[in-house]
Design a protein around this motif. Structure first.
Motif, PDB file in Angstrom:
ATOM      1  N   VAL A  94       0.837  -1.198   0.000  1.00  0.00           N
ATOM      2  CA  VAL A  94       0.000   0.000   0.000  1.00  0.00           C
ATOM      3  C   VAL A  94       0.876   1.254   0.000  1.00  0.00           C
ATOM      4  O   VAL A  94       0.550   2.243  -0.652  1.00  0.00           O
ATOM      5  CB  VAL A  94      -0.959  -0.018   1.216  1.00  0.00           C
ATOM      6  CG1 VAL A  94      -1.744   1.269   1.317  1.00  0.00           C
ATOM      7  CG2 VAL A  94      -1.899  -1.215   1.128  1.00  0.00           C
ATOM      8  N   PHE A 138      -7.978   2.504   0.462  1.00  0.00           N
ATOM      9  CA  PHE A 138      -8.076   3.792  -0.222  1.00  0.00           C
ATOM     10  C   PHE A 138      -8.207   4.942   0.776  1.00  0.00           C
ATOM     11  O   PHE A 138      -7.659   6.020   0.563  1.00  0.00           O
ATOM     12  CB  PHE A 138      -9.254   3.809  -1.187  1.00  0.00           C
ATOM     13  CG  PHE A 138      -9.150   2.825  -2.313  1.00  0.00           C
ATOM     14  CD1 PHE A 138      -7.956   2.207  -2.637  1.00  0.00           C
ATOM     15  CD2 PHE A 138     -10.259   2.515  -3.066  1.00  0.00           C
ATOM     16  CE1 PHE A 138      -7.859   1.307  -3.688  1.00  0.00           C
ATOM     17  CE2 PHE A 138     -10.178   1.609  -4.127  1.00  0.00           C
ATOM     18  CZ  PHE A 138      -8.981   1.008  -4.431  1.00  0.00           C
ATOM     19  N   LEU A 141      -4.885   6.340   2.073  1.00  0.00           N
ATOM     20  CA  LEU A 141      -3.954   7.012   1.167  1.00  0.00           C
ATOM     21  C   LEU A 141      -3.890   8.495   1.521  1.00  0.00           C
ATOM     22  O   LEU A 141      -4.922   9.130   1.748  1.00  0.00           O
ATOM     23  CB  LEU A 141      -4.406   6.833  -0.286  1.00  0.00           C
ATOM     24  CG  LEU A 141      -4.395   5.403  -0.807  1.00  0.00           C
ATOM     25  CD1 LEU A 141      -5.014   5.345  -2.192  1.00  0.00           C
ATOM     26  CD2 LEU A 141      -2.981   4.842  -0.826  1.00  0.00           C
ATOM     27  N   TRP A 164      -6.895   9.380  -7.507  1.00  0.00           N
ATOM     28  CA  TRP A 164      -5.858   9.837  -6.585  1.00  0.00           C
ATOM     29  C   TRP A 164      -4.500   9.566  -7.209  1.00  0.00           C
ATOM     30  O   TRP A 164      -4.315   8.563  -7.910  1.00  0.00           O
ATOM     31  CB  TRP A 164      -5.982   9.079  -5.271  1.00  0.00           C
ATOM     32  CG  TRP A 164      -4.875   9.327  -4.304  1.00  0.00           C
ATOM     33  CD1 TRP A 164      -4.783  10.339  -3.402  1.00  0.00           C
ATOM     34  CD2 TRP A 164      -3.693   8.540  -4.126  1.00  0.00           C
ATOM     35  NE1 TRP A 164      -3.615  10.236  -2.686  1.00  0.00           N
ATOM     36  CE2 TRP A 164      -2.929   9.124  -3.111  1.00  0.00           C
ATOM     37  CE3 TRP A 164      -3.200   7.391  -4.745  1.00  0.00           C
ATOM     38  CZ2 TRP A 164      -1.714   8.612  -2.696  1.00  0.00           C
ATOM     39  CZ3 TRP A 164      -1.991   6.879  -4.327  1.00  0.00           C
ATOM     40  CH2 TRP A 164      -1.259   7.490  -3.315  1.00  0.00           C
ATOM     41  N   ARG A 166      -0.014  10.557  -6.493  1.00  0.00           N
ATOM     42  CA  ARG A 166       1.042  11.295  -5.806  1.00  0.00           C
ATOM     43  C   ARG A 166       2.305  11.177  -6.633  1.00  0.00           C
ATOM     44  O   ARG A 166       2.454  10.261  -7.454  1.00  0.00           O
ATOM     45  CB  ARG A 166       1.269  10.796  -4.389  1.00  0.00           C
ATOM     46  CG  ARG A 166       1.870   9.419  -4.297  1.00  0.00           C
ATOM     47  CD  ARG A 166       2.219   9.099  -2.858  1.00  0.00           C
ATOM     48  NE  ARG A 166       2.392   7.666  -2.706  1.00  0.00           N
ATOM     49  CZ  ARG A 166       2.426   7.056  -1.568  1.00  0.00           C
ATOM     50  NH1 ARG A 166       2.309   7.730  -0.464  1.00  0.00           N
ATOM     51  NH2 ARG A 166       2.589   5.752  -1.515  1.00  0.00           N
TER      52      ARG A 166
END
Length: 172
Positions: A94, A138, A141, A164, A166
């Motif tokens: 994750v 989720f 996150l 989403w 990053r």
């Protein structure tokens, strides 16, 4: 006794059971707050707060759940996500996730596309067995908006949507 409820009614209660239990806890708290004496009144207020918070979280989880009759199995163990599908699958940490997308054009059902740091991708059908555990993944996150995930899921778009992302962490 197992045939007392129709399968549709059982599925409904199974999906919304967390909300139903949370509202029962809040109702017990309301009863204690209004009719209690001494410390029972304060316990009632605490139960109301816990029950309402739990109900909100349960409502979001119930909106996220799509049933578990799709292809494959999802497992989340110690912050490691695994998908075992009939044709493909994979394992990803994750902490290594860099992008989350919803692909409505995947066959046979829309799929979550999870992308890792090294570019590996896992496509998980939204109705795979155990996919409801993805909600907690989720939600953890950084910077994700849970309502955005639920909106994309309830109003399935025509094209792939990034929910989403990053930036890739740089090494020195």
């Amino acid at each position: 006794m197992a045939d007392f409820l129709r399968p549709e009614a059982r599925a409904f209660f199974r999906r919304w059971r967390e909300v139903i239990i949370a509202l029962a806890v809040a109702s017990l708290g309301l009863y204690w707050a209004l009719d209690g004496v001494g410390i029972t009144v304060w316990l009632g207020y605490i139960f109301i707060a816990i029950g309402l918070g739990w109900a909100v979280a349960g409502f979001q989880r119930a909106r996220f759940a799509q049933g578990g009759d799709g292809p494959g199995v999802v497992q989340v163990r110690e912050r490691r996500l695994a998908y075992f599908g009939p044709l493909d699958g994979g394992v990803i940490d994750v902490a290594d996730l860099t992008k989350l997308e919803l692909d409505p054009s995947s066959h046979p059902d829309p799929s979550w596309i999870l992308t890792g740091i090294e570019g590996q991708r896992i496509a998980i059908p939204i109705n795979a067995k155990g996919a409801e555990s993805l909600f907690d993944v989720f939600s953890a996150l950084p910077g994700i908006k849970t309502e955005a995930v639920l909106d994309v899921l309830s109003h399935t778009p025509d094209v792939r949507v990034t929910v989403w992302s990053r930036t890739k962490p740089l090494l020195h």
